[in-house]
Scaffold this motif. Structure first.
Motif, mmCIF file in Angstrom:
data_model
loop_
_atom_site.group_PDB
_atom_site.id
_atom_site.type_symbol
_atom_site.label_atom_id
_atom_site.label_comp_id
_atom_site.label_asym_id
_atom_site.label_seq_id
_atom_site.Cartn_x
_atom_site.Cartn_y
_atom_site.Cartn_z
ATOM 1 N N HIS A 29 1.059 -7.179 -17.345
ATOM 2 C CA HIS A 29 2.228 -6.188 -18.143
ATOM 3 C C HIS A 29 2.343 -4.977 -17.620
ATOM 4 C CE1 HIS A 29 5.432 -5.268 -21.235
ATOM 5 N NE2 HIS A 29 4.550 -4.331 -21.716
ATOM 6 N N ILE A 30 1.982 -4.564 -17.015
ATOM 7 C CA ILE A 30 1.643 -3.176 -16.608
ATOM 8 C C ILE A 30 2.023 -2.689 -15.289
ATOM 9 C CG2 ILE A 30 -0.434 -0.620 -15.957
ATOM 10 C CD1 ILE A 30 -2.858 -1.868 -18.717
ATOM 11 N N CYS A 31 1.433 -3.502 -15.035
ATOM 12 C CA CYS A 31 2.028 -4.341 -13.230
ATOM 13 C C CYS A 31 3.828 -3.979 -13.431
ATOM 14 C CB CYS A 31 2.010 -5.452 -12.965
ATOM 15 S SG CYS A 31 -0.932 -4.924 -12.039
ATOM 16 N N SER A 32 4.130 -4.668 -14.471
ATOM 17 C CA SER A 32 5.299 -4.466 -14.405
ATOM 18 C C SER A 32 6.778 -3.525 -14.249
ATOM 19 C CB SER A 32 6.431 -6.070 -15.412
ATOM 20 O OG SER A 32 5.892 -5.168 -16.611
ATOM 21 N N TYR A 33 5.746 -2.173 -14.353
ATOM 22 C CA TYR A 33 6.356 -0.696 -15.469
ATOM 23 C C TYR A 33 6.016 -0.184 -13.657
ATOM 24 C CZ TYR A 33 6.866 -1.539 -19.000
ATOM 25 O OH TYR A 33 6.953 -2.047 -20.885
ATOM 26 N N LEU A 34 5.519 -1.131 -12.190
ATOM 27 C CA LEU A 34 5.052 -0.546 -10.769
ATOM 28 C C LEU A 34 5.477 -1.193 -9.719
ATOM 29 C CD1 LEU A 34 1.454 -0.065 -11.840
ATOM 30 C CD2 LEU A 34 3.051 1.723 -11.950
ATOM 31 N N ASP A 35 6.167 -0.741 -9.180
ATOM 32 C CA ASP A 35 6.375 -1.079 -7.606
ATOM 33 C C ASP A 35 5.439 -1.947 -7.409
ATOM 34 O OD1 ASP A 35 5.286 0.437 -4.891
ATOM 35 O OD2 ASP A 35 6.477 1.792 -6.685
ATOM 36 N N ALA A 36 6.073 -3.157 -6.352
ATOM 37 C CA ALA A 36 5.388 -4.113 -5.903
ATOM 38 C C ALA A 36 4.417 -3.441 -4.520
ATOM 39 C CB ALA A 36 6.213 -5.372 -5.163
ATOM 40 N N ARG A 37 5.066 -2.258 -4.236
ATOM 41 C CA ARG A 37 4.123 -1.777 -2.667
ATOM 42 C C ARG A 37 3.083 -0.924 -3.202
ATOM 43 N NH1 ARG A 37 4.453 -0.875 2.605
ATOM 44 N NH2 ARG A 37 6.421 -2.246 2.661
ATOM 45 N N ILE A 39 1.525 -1.424 -5.781
ATOM 46 C CA ILE A 39 0.173 -2.636 -6.758
ATOM 47 C C ILE A 39 0.222 -3.360 -5.327
ATOM 48 C CG2 ILE A 39 -0.166 -5.118 -7.657
ATOM 49 C CD1 ILE A 39 3.151 -3.985 -9.266
ATOM 50 N N THR A 40 0.282 -3.470 -4.359
ATOM 51 C CA THR A 40 -0.303 -3.836 -3.431
ATOM 52 C C THR A 40 -1.361 -3.567 -2.281
ATOM 53 O OG1 THR A 40 1.195 -4.043 -1.718
ATOM 54 C CG2 THR A 40 1.216 -5.984 -2.941
ATOM 55 N N HIS A 41 -0.609 -2.263 -2.190
ATOM 56 C CA HIS A 41 -1.374 -1.018 -1.443
ATOM 57 C C HIS A 41 -2.396 -0.187 -2.500
ATOM 58 C CE1 HIS A 41 1.515 -2.571 1.040
ATOM 59 N NE2 HIS A 41 1.298 -1.973 2.521
ATOM 60 N N ASN A 42 -2.688 -0.287 -3.853
ATOM 61 C CA ASN A 42 -3.360 0.736 -4.527
ATOM 62 C C ASN A 42 -3.535 0.054 -5.461
ATOM 63 O OD1 ASN A 42 -2.275 3.697 -3.621
ATOM 64 N ND2 ASN A 42 -1.079 2.283 -3.789
ATOM 65 N N LEU A 43 -3.525 -0.523 -6.296
ATOM 66 C CA LEU A 43 -3.922 -1.826 -7.385
ATOM 67 C C LEU A 43 -4.628 -3.045 -6.844
ATOM 68 C CD1 LEU A 43 -3.755 -0.810 -10.434
ATOM 69 C CD2 LEU A 43 -1.937 -2.286 -11.087
ATOM 70 N N GLY A 44 -4.555 -3.146 -5.726
ATOM 71 C CA GLY A 44 -5.054 -4.751 -5.796
ATOM 72 C C GLY A 44 -6.445 -3.870 -4.621
ATOM 73 N N ARG A 49 -11.665 -8.093 -9.762
ATOM 74 C CA ARG A 49 -11.333 -8.347 -9.708
ATOM 75 C C ARG A 49 -9.726 -8.577 -10.069
ATOM 76 N NH1 ARG A 49 -9.657 -8.424 -15.766
ATOM 77 N NH2 ARG A 49 -9.365 -10.372 -17.033
ATOM 78 N N PHE A 50 -9.114 -7.089 -10.237
ATOM 79 C CA PHE A 50 -7.517 -6.777 -9.560
ATOM 80 C C PHE A 50 -6.949 -7.286 -8.249
ATOM 81 C CE2 PHE A 50 -7.000 -2.929 -12.562
ATOM 82 C CZ PHE A 50 -7.229 -3.904 -13.280
ATOM 83 N N HIS A 51 -7.580 -7.534 -7.518
ATOM 84 C CA HIS A 51 -7.789 -8.082 -6.217
ATOM 85 C C HIS A 51 -7.240 -9.591 -6.204
ATOM 86 C CE1 HIS A 51 -7.500 -8.593 -1.891
ATOM 87 N NE2 HIS A 51 -8.364 -10.111 -1.598
ATOM 88 N N ALA A 52 -8.124 -10.498 -7.285
ATOM 89 C CA ALA A 52 -8.225 -11.885 -7.536
ATOM 90 C C ALA A 52 -6.855 -12.000 -8.341
ATOM 91 C CB ALA A 52 -9.179 -11.938 -7.823
ATOM 92 N N ILE A 53 -6.834 -11.572 -9.259
ATOM 93 C CA ILE A 53 -5.315 -11.689 -9.971
ATOM 94 C C ILE A 53 -3.823 -11.512 -8.959
ATOM 95 C CG2 ILE A 53 -4.114 -10.505 -11.714
ATOM 96 C CD1 ILE A 53 -6.703 -10.552 -13.180
ATOM 97 N N LEU A 54 -4.546 -10.311 -8.284
ATOM 98 C CA LEU A 54 -2.337 -10.500 -7.190
ATOM 99 C C LEU A 54 -3.256 -11.059 -6.015
ATOM 100 C CD1 LEU A 54 -2.746 -6.171 -8.040
ATOM 101 C CD2 LEU A 54 -1.682 -8.073 -8.582
ATOM 102 N N SER A 55 -4.328 -11.570 -5.649
ATOM 103 C CA SER A 55 -4.041 -13.030 -4.651
ATOM 104 C C SER A 55 -3.481 -13.702 -5.062
ATOM 105 C CB SER A 55 -5.078 -13.223 -4.009
ATOM 106 O OG SER A 55 -5.614 -11.607 -3.522
ATOM 107 N N ASP A 56 -3.326 -14.318 -6.752
ATOM 108 C CA ASP A 56 -2.000 -15.474 -6.783
ATOM 109 C C ASP A 56 -0.939 -15.244 -6.314
ATOM 110 O OD1 ASP A 56 -1.518 -17.873 -8.233
ATOM 111 O OD2 ASP A 56 -2.499 -17.389 -10.043
ATOM 112 N N TRP A 84 4.773 -14.790 -0.566
ATOM 113 C CA TRP A 84 5.173 -13.936 -2.142
ATOM 114 C C TRP A 84 5.168 -12.760 -2.097
ATOM 115 C CZ3 TRP A 84 9.415 -17.110 -3.694
ATOM 116 C CH2 TRP A 84 9.453 -18.317 -3.915
ATOM 117 N N LYS A 85 4.197 -12.282 -1.445
ATOM 118 C CA LYS A 85 3.290 -11.249 -1.978
ATOM 119 C C LYS A 85 4.592 -10.488 -0.716
ATOM 120 C CE LYS A 85 -0.801 -10.179 -1.981
ATOM 121 N NZ LYS A 85 -2.012 -9.814 -2.447
#
Length: 380
Positions: A29-37, A39-44, A49-56, A84-85
């Motif tokens: 839900h927090i990620c939904s307020y952030l842009d995909a780039r 999320i992938t380049h920073n949050l992941g 754990r974040f990396h594992a979630i965002l690898s799905d 898809w990412k």
């Protein structure tokens, strides 16, 4: 009392959240307020754990579905092979730079490069270098109008009404390498690896192997009128003609695999003008302002649908990628649309251009009013 204890326990539980135990639903839900780039380049990269979630991959597939609604990609793909990412990042990037107010594209117009219509334009080196071809015969590159430009690695190819194709190297200026004689006006061009294909006014598609010199190595003549657009892959050459057909030629087997008639009813005013072929999709733009989607999977090249994407006159150029579909028209507009099954307009640019190129978020448009127009990202 019971309510107070419940609230205390809830507050304690919430206060104990960390990167290791925050609920997946809350994190997404927090990620939904952030842009995909971001999320992938920073949050992941914050934690494993974040990396594992965002690898799905299902996370990104769900995000695309929720944000864009229409079916994406427009044709079925192998979901295990499809990235898809990356697709999510590409779509959101294109939407942001062309639509969001805080991120905008800035136009730069050059009127001092040519003194006649700019019919060919090509970006290289990730959009840093722009090569243009005009009817003014600038630099004496050709004796006739330059119709198309393309490149492979650092070799540039130009074709002209003067019946030749020329190759060039760029080192602060263009240096001629070879000349391929076609003996007829060349109006379309495509290259891949060592193969160079030329679509001619005399209905023939000519092929050259750049490793063996300047002589033609093969050709095919399945069209009845001029060949206006070409695209090439490792296996096939796709040609579009004034005869209202699109042909698929296997350049390894040396035979035509299929010839597709775009229109059920003969209409002399309707024929394909441009095409874009990659990512297992083929788009063809025509003189009626329509965009045709064909499915090239398994060599079938079946017509899926013809779209009215908002142009009122003929399409002059089309380019598509994972993030957008771009189309220009003689109606004076260039449209950026979502690459979904039902394309939705992201932005409309007023331009007197016809041919355009797009690389690394840099748009270059050749103008019928002698101008060269650039659109570059500019954060406010």
């Amino acid at each position: 009392m019971c309510d107070e204890m419940h609230n205390d326990n809830a507050n304690t539980s919430t206060s104990n959240w960390s990167l290791e135990n925050i609920p997946v639903e809350i994190f997404l839900h927090i990620c939904s307020y952030l842009d995909a780039r971001f999320i992938t380049h920073n949050l992941g990269l914050v934690c494993k754990r974040f990396h594992a979630i965002l690898s799905d991959e299902s996370v990104w597939k769900s995000r695309i579905t929720k944000r864009w609604g229409s079916v994406y990609p427009p044709l079925p793909v192998d979901t295990e092979e499809f990235n898809w990412k990356l697709a999510c990042v590409c779509i959101e990037d294109q939407y942001d730079i062309w639509h969001r107010k805080e991120v905008k594209m800035r136009p730069l117009i050059r009127k001092d490069i040519h003194y006649a219509s700019v019919d060919a334009i090509h970006l290289m080196q990730s959009g840093i270098l722009c090569i243009t071809g005009s009817r003014d015969r600038s630099l004496d590159a050709h004796k006739g109008w330059i119709w198309k430009l393309t490149s492979y690695d650092d070799t540039i190819y130009s074709c002209s009404w003067d019946t030749t194709i020329k190759s060039w190297k760029y080192s602060y200026s263009l240096h001629p390498l070879s000349m391929f004689q076609c003996k007829t006006a060349v109006v379309s061009l495509a290259c891949a690896s060592n193969l160079l294909a030329a679509g001619t006014y005399s209905r023939v598609v000519k092929l050259f192997d750049t490793r063996v010199g300047e002589s033609q190595v093969n050709s095919y003549k399945t069209h009845k009128r001029a060949v206006l657009a070409l695209s090439i892959s490792d296996d096939v050459i796709i040609s579009a003609s004034e005869d209202q057909t699109v042909a698929v030629w296997d350049h390894r087997a040396g035979k035509v695999l299929k010839q597709i008639k775009l229109y059920e009813n003969d209409d002399e005013n309707a024929f394909p003008m441009c095409l874009s072929f990659n990512d297992n999709l083929l788009y063809v733009g025509d003189t009626k302002g329509q965009l045709h989607l064909l499915n090239p999977s398994q060599g079938q090249f079946n017509i899926i649908k013809a779209y009215d994407i908002g142009h009122s006159r003929k399409l002059t150029c089309v380019k598509h990628g994972m993030g957008s579909i771009m189309t220009s028209s003689s109606d004076g507009t260039l449209r950026i649309s979502t690459p979904t099954q039902e394309p939705q307009t992201i932005a409309i640019i007023s331009s007197k251009g016809g041919e355009f190129d797009y690389k690394n978020n840099i748009l270059a448009i050749g103008g019928t009013d002698n101008t060269v127009e650039f659109w570059v990202p500019c954060s406010s």
